[in-house]
Design a protein around this motif. Sequence first.
Motif, PDB file in Angstrom:
ATOM      1  N   ILE A  57      -5.757   5.955  -6.233  1.00 42.33           N
ATOM      2  CA  ILE A  57      -4.738   6.876  -5.709  1.00 42.33           C
ATOM      3  C   ILE A  57      -3.990   7.548  -6.853  1.00 42.33           C
ATOM      4  O   ILE A  57      -3.668   8.740  -6.791  1.00 42.33           O
ATOM      5  CB  ILE A  57      -3.762   6.118  -4.784  1.00 42.33           C
ATOM      6  N   ASP A  73     -11.784   9.781  10.484  1.00 43.25           N
ATOM      7  CA  ASP A  73     -10.734  10.039   9.502  1.00 43.25           C
ATOM      8  C   ASP A  73      -9.890  11.264   9.843  1.00 43.25           C
ATOM      9  O   ASP A  73      -8.666  11.254   9.667  1.00 43.25           O
ATOM     10  CB  ASP A  73     -11.348  10.206   8.105  1.00 43.25           C
ATOM     11  N   MET A 113      -8.671   5.725   3.337  1.00 50.41           N
ATOM     12  CA  MET A 113      -9.222   4.536   2.682  1.00 50.41           C
ATOM     13  C   MET A 113      -8.843   3.275   3.455  1.00 50.41           C
ATOM     14  O   MET A 113      -9.658   2.358   3.616  1.00 50.41           O
ATOM     15  CB  MET A 113      -8.723   4.467   1.238  1.00 50.41           C
ATOM     16  N   THR A 152       2.493   4.911  -0.133  1.00 45.18           N
ATOM     17  CA  THR A 152       1.769   5.796  -1.052  1.00 45.18           C
ATOM     18  C   THR A 152       2.506   5.941  -2.367  1.00 45.18           C
ATOM     19  O   THR A 152       1.880   5.985  -3.440  1.00 45.18           O
ATOM     20  CB  THR A 152       1.544   7.174  -0.406  1.00 45.18           C
ATOM     21  N   ARG A 198      -2.827  11.286   2.741  1.00 43.44           N
ATOM     22  CA  ARG A 198      -4.004  11.480   3.596  1.00 43.44           C
ATOM     23  C   ARG A 198      -5.193  10.679   3.066  1.00 43.44           C
ATOM     24  O   ARG A 198      -5.893  10.008   3.831  1.00 43.44           O
ATOM     25  CB  ARG A 198      -4.329  12.975   3.665  1.00 43.44           C
ATOM     26  N   LYS A 199      -5.433  10.732   1.771  1.00 41.83           N
ATOM     27  CA  LYS A 199      -6.539   9.970   1.182  1.00 41.83           C
ATOM     28  C   LYS A 199      -6.310   8.475   1.356  1.00 41.83           C
ATOM     29  O   LYS A 199      -7.239   7.711   1.661  1.00 41.83           O
ATOM     30  CB  LYS A 199      -6.676  10.307  -0.307  1.00 41.83           C
ATOM     31  N   PHE A 218      -6.200  10.307  -8.275  1.00 43.82           N
ATOM     32  CA  PHE A 218      -6.298  11.415  -7.328  1.00 43.82           C
ATOM     33  C   PHE A 218      -5.032  12.266  -7.367  1.00 43.82           C
ATOM     34  O   PHE A 218      -5.084  13.498  -7.448  1.00 43.82           O
ATOM     35  CB  PHE A 218      -6.518  10.862  -5.920  1.00 43.82           C
TER      36      PHE A 218
END
Length: 234
Positions: free
Chosen positions: A187, A137, A215, A177, A210-211, A190
């Motif tokens: 998301i 990651d 994922m 995103t 980034r998350k 978060f």
Amino acid sequence: VRDFARASGRLAKTDQVDARVILHFARAMRPAQIPHIDDGRIALAALVTRRRQLIDMAVAEKNRLEHAPQAVATLIGETLAALKSQLARVDAAIALAIEAEPDMAARRDLLLTVPGIGEVGAAVLIAELPELGTIDDKKLAALVGVAPVAHDSGTWRGQRHIAGGRATVRCALYMATLSAIRCSPAIKAFHKRLRAAGKPPKVALVAAMRKFIVMINTIIKRRTPWSEPQQHGC
């Protein structure tokens, strides 16, 4: 490699000098082997690049249209129609290129289960991020350009910013995103938590990017579709 040559005191640039510098660089740095890219993915990458060029040209023509006299506006309209027609052909060719390769088709099907990712976003990730699902990651975040880079010295701690990475992939991830923040509970929660903690909008968005890519990396690595409770459609 060029910066390595300068750091080594080699300012001259000839084919022979370059060959020696590249050999010296490879022995000293031992760069990781680049993954094999098959002909199908190369062709897909070319189509994805062409699609981006067509979009850029269409945007430029639309901007010119705003202030163009009628005679010129007619010509611009013809160009826009031609660009739209070619864009449709490129989209069809991208779909066929992906469908022709079982591995790419499987990746596309997995990516389309991710909220916020459509056909275009999936094509960009398949063509321009072949490492997806094969690296860890942290390396992936750095490769995309959404990993914060430290800027510290002694006891002084500078502000961290993202740097480098693949701009075209980052742009596609940015758009995905934004959509995921609206329609993915994970998301969205978060991003909301970061904003509630006082993080600036851009910092929270980059962290969500980034998350999100982490994922996505997991589902490609495990070859399992995206799954989360109370998932909403986009």
